[in-house]
Scaffold this motif. Sequence first.
Motif, PDB file in Angstrom:
ATOM      1  N   VAL A 146       0.779  -1.287   0.130  1.00 37.37           N
ATOM      2  CA  VAL A 146      -0.079  -0.105   0.072  1.00 37.37           C
ATOM      3  C   VAL A 146       0.852   1.231   0.043  1.00 37.37           C
ATOM      4  O   VAL A 146       0.432   2.205   0.390  1.00 37.37           O
ATOM      5  CB  VAL A 146      -0.995  -0.157   1.233  1.00 37.37           C
ATOM      6  N   SER A 147       1.990   1.155  -0.359  1.00 35.86           N
ATOM      7  CA  SER A 147       3.044   2.218  -0.536  1.00 35.86           C
ATOM      8  C   SER A 147       3.260   2.826  -1.934  1.00 35.86           C
ATOM      9  O   SER A 147       3.952   2.190  -2.546  1.00 35.86           O
ATOM     10  CB  SER A 147       4.304   1.892  -0.146  1.00 35.86           C
ATOM     11  N   PRO A 148       2.571   3.937  -2.390  1.00 29.95           N
ATOM     12  CA  PRO A 148       2.465   4.278  -3.746  1.00 29.95           C
ATOM     13  C   PRO A 148       4.087   4.389  -4.364  1.00 29.95           C
ATOM     14  O   PRO A 148       4.313   4.002  -5.389  1.00 29.95           O
ATOM     15  CB  PRO A 148       1.677   5.573  -3.793  1.00 29.95           C
ATOM     16  N   ALA A 149       4.755   4.746  -3.326  1.00 28.66           N
ATOM     17  CA  ALA A 149       6.337   5.376  -3.968  1.00 28.66           C
ATOM     18  C   ALA A 149       6.835   3.967  -4.379  1.00 28.66           C
ATOM     19  O   ALA A 149       8.000   4.121  -5.342  1.00 28.66           O
ATOM     20  CB  ALA A 149       7.097   5.815  -2.685  1.00 28.66           C
ATOM     21  N   LEU A 150       6.468   2.875  -3.914  1.00 31.02           N
ATOM     22  CA  LEU A 150       7.108   1.680  -4.239  1.00 31.02           C
ATOM     23  C   LEU A 150       6.446   0.945  -5.687  1.00 31.02           C
ATOM     24  O   LEU A 150       6.886  -0.105  -6.020  1.00 31.02           O
ATOM     25  CB  LEU A 150       7.006   0.587  -3.188  1.00 31.02           C
ATOM     26  N   ALA A 151       5.457   1.778  -6.037  1.00 33.10           N
ATOM     27  CA  ALA A 151       4.807   1.343  -7.416  1.00 33.10           C
ATOM     28  C   ALA A 151       5.103   2.318  -8.455  1.00 33.10           C
ATOM     29  O   ALA A 151       4.557   2.013  -9.521  1.00 33.10           O
ATOM     30  CB  ALA A 151       3.189   1.179  -7.042  1.00 33.10           C
ATOM     31  N   VAL A 152       6.130   3.040  -8.419  1.00 32.80           N
ATOM     32  CA  VAL A 152       6.148   3.983  -9.431  1.00 32.80           C
ATOM     33  C   VAL A 152       6.929   3.277 -10.655  1.00 32.80           C
ATOM     34  O   VAL A 152       7.790   2.469 -10.561  1.00 32.80           O
ATOM     35  CB  VAL A 152       7.160   5.234  -9.076  1.00 32.80           C
ATOM     36  N   SER A 172       9.011  14.373   6.786  1.00 29.07           N
ATOM     37  CA  SER A 172       9.351  15.119   5.728  1.00 29.07           C
ATOM     38  C   SER A 172      10.385  14.417   4.813  1.00 29.07           C
ATOM     39  O   SER A 172      10.643  14.578   3.501  1.00 29.07           O
ATOM     40  CB  SER A 172      10.423  16.117   6.298  1.00 29.07           C
ATOM     41  N   SER A 173      10.888  13.116   5.232  1.00 34.52           N
ATOM     42  CA  SER A 173      11.558  12.089   4.295  1.00 34.52           C
ATOM     43  C   SER A 173      10.664  11.532   3.252  1.00 34.52           C
ATOM     44  O   SER A 173      10.846  11.179   2.348  1.00 34.52           O
ATOM     45  CB  SER A 173      12.013  11.000   4.815  1.00 34.52           C
ATOM     46  N   GLN A 174       9.253  11.781   3.677  1.00 32.70           N
ATOM     47  CA  GLN A 174       8.372  10.945   2.583  1.00 32.70           C
ATOM     48  C   GLN A 174       8.424  11.607   0.919  1.00 32.70           C
ATOM     49  O   GLN A 174       8.319  10.877   0.165  1.00 32.70           O
ATOM     50  CB  GLN A 174       6.811  11.186   3.125  1.00 32.70           C
ATOM     51  N   MET A 175       8.449  13.058   1.103  1.00 33.66           N
ATOM     52  CA  MET A 175       8.389  13.606  -0.209  1.00 33.66           C
ATOM     53  C   MET A 175       9.572  13.187  -1.067  1.00 33.66           C
ATOM     54  O   MET A 175       9.234  12.693  -2.176  1.00 33.66           O
ATOM     55  CB  MET A 175       8.530  15.225   0.002  1.00 33.66           C
ATOM     56  N   ASN A 176      10.872  13.046  -0.588  1.00 38.72           N
ATOM     57  CA  ASN A 176      11.849  12.653  -1.477  1.00 38.72           C
ATOM     58  C   ASN A 176      11.882  11.009  -1.961  1.00 38.72           C
ATOM     59  O   ASN A 176      12.297  10.653  -2.760  1.00 38.72           O
ATOM     60  CB  ASN A 176      13.227  13.001  -1.032  1.00 38.72           C
ATOM     61  N   ARG A 177      11.130  10.348  -0.897  1.00 38.15           N
ATOM     62  CA  ARG A 177      11.187   8.941  -1.199  1.00 38.15           C
ATOM     63  C   ARG A 177      10.321   8.627  -2.442  1.00 38.15           C
ATOM     64  O   ARG A 177      10.322   7.650  -2.884  1.00 38.15           O
ATOM     65  CB  ARG A 177      10.475   8.215   0.171  1.00 38.15           C
ATOM     66  N   LEU A 178       9.267   9.653  -2.597  1.00 35.29           N
ATOM     67  CA  LEU A 178       8.350   9.528  -3.709  1.00 35.29           C
ATOM     68  C   LEU A 178       8.925  10.084  -4.878  1.00 35.29           C
ATOM     69  O   LEU A 178       9.256   9.466  -6.140  1.00 35.29           O
ATOM     70  CB  LEU A 178       7.392  10.286  -3.634  1.00 35.29           C
ATOM     71  N   HIS A 179       9.678  11.176  -4.990  1.00 33.92           N
ATOM     72  CA  HIS A 179      10.184  11.955  -5.985  1.00 33.92           C
ATOM     73  C   HIS A 179      11.462  11.320  -6.436  1.00 33.92           C
ATOM     74  O   HIS A 179      11.947  11.405  -7.566  1.00 33.92           O
ATOM     75  CB  HIS A 179      10.268  13.506  -5.870  1.00 33.92           C
ATOM     76  N   ASN A 180      12.172  10.733  -5.713  1.00 31.60           N
ATOM     77  CA  ASN A 180      13.498  10.103  -5.971  1.00 31.60           C
ATOM     78  C   ASN A 180      13.121   8.936  -7.020  1.00 31.60           C
ATOM     79  O   ASN A 180      13.748   8.629  -7.972  1.00 31.60           O
ATOM     80  CB  ASN A 180      14.294   9.644  -4.813  1.00 31.60           C
ATOM     81  N   GLU A 181      11.844   8.280  -6.566  1.00 34.26           N
ATOM     82  CA  GLU A 181      11.555   7.054  -7.491  1.00 34.26           C
ATOM     83  C   GLU A 181      10.880   7.831  -8.859  1.00 34.26           C
ATOM     84  O   GLU A 181      11.245   7.107  -9.919  1.00 34.26           O
ATOM     85  CB  GLU A 181      10.477   6.283  -6.861  1.00 34.26           C
ATOM     86  N   LEU A 182      10.406   8.846  -8.942  1.00 33.32           N
ATOM     87  CA  LEU A 182       9.756   9.431  -9.898  1.00 33.32           C
ATOM     88  C   LEU A 182      10.855   9.578 -10.879  1.00 33.32           C
ATOM     89  O   LEU A 182      10.913   9.668 -12.158  1.00 33.32           O
ATOM     90  CB  LEU A 182       8.772  10.475  -9.811  1.00 33.32           C
ATOM     91  N   ASP A 183      11.935  10.349 -10.233  1.00 29.11           N
ATOM     92  CA  ASP A 183      12.969  10.730 -11.285  1.00 29.11           C
ATOM     93  C   ASP A 183      13.880   9.457 -11.599  1.00 29.11           C
ATOM     94  O   ASP A 183      14.365   9.584 -12.813  1.00 29.11           O
ATOM     95  CB  ASP A 183      14.143  11.498 -10.178  1.00 29.11           C
ATOM     96  N   ALA A 184      13.830   8.409 -10.909  1.00 31.02           N
ATOM     97  CA  ALA A 184      14.421   7.336 -11.058  1.00 31.02           C
ATOM     98  C   ALA A 184      13.995   6.757 -12.602  1.00 31.02           C
ATOM     99  O   ALA A 184      14.391   5.884 -13.327  1.00 31.02           O
ATOM    100  CB  ALA A 184      14.763   6.245 -10.276  1.00 31.02           C
ATOM    101  N   LYS A 185      12.752   6.840 -12.585  1.00 32.36           N
ATOM    102  CA  LYS A 185      11.745   5.950 -13.702  1.00 32.36           C
ATOM    103  C   LYS A 185      11.618   7.068 -14.762  1.00 32.36           C
ATOM    104  O   LYS A 185      11.140   6.725 -15.818  1.00 32.36           O
ATOM    105  CB  LYS A 185      10.338   5.510 -13.065  1.00 32.36           C
TER     106      LYS A 185
END
Length: 223
Positions: A146-152, A172-185
């Motif tokens: 149920v962690s969307p950052a892991l589904a990018v 505050s760590s949540q933002m970069n955990r998502l956006h680092n994945e978006l950048d990587a993909k």
Amino acid sequence: KVFVPVHGGGWNAGDKSDFISFVDNLKTLYPNHAIINLNYRLATLVSPGYPKQINDIKAALEHIKLPKYNVSNQFFMIGGSAGAHLSLMYGYKYDPTSEVKGICNWVGPVDFTDPAYTEDPVFEYGLSYLVGPYTYTQNPSLHAEVSPALAVSSTSPKTISFYGDSDVLIPSSQMNRLHNELDAKGVYNEKTMYQGEGHGGWNQANSTDFVLKLANFINQHFN
């Protein structure tokens, strides 16, 4: 094209009426777009939100595609808090034909495997309303599911996020955990972290900045 506001409330509270003023602003700014402001079944401790709330979003979007409504199947989801989490989950994992073209993530939790959650006793049962009475230690795979950052993926919709660095609910760590994945993909994304702000109720300057950045994102990618 269709805006899809998704309200927050910890998966167990809130209502689409929370977005009424926001919807009025959307109507003014985008008179040629449609809006489906939706409710979903609220969670209880004996009937968690996952997956029924995702199913409710899917049902609402399938309904709005009926010929009588005469709208496109291009959606832009705008979620706050738990609604942001649900929007990201739907857009990243449950939209195989990529009908969701963009997502606004406003203070949404995105990665429940984050040590800021898993190692903080305050959050030990923080997902009870979403997945049931399971801690991360008891069921780490469910927390990851149920962690969307892991589904990018490379086909995930463009995403814009807004957070406050003093939010007691969202590390505050949540933002970069998502956006680092978006950048990587290679997924187009924008992010803003407001200093000194919490889980909403932001000051006038930051609230205005939020509106301007979101409008610019929509104008560029969903107009």
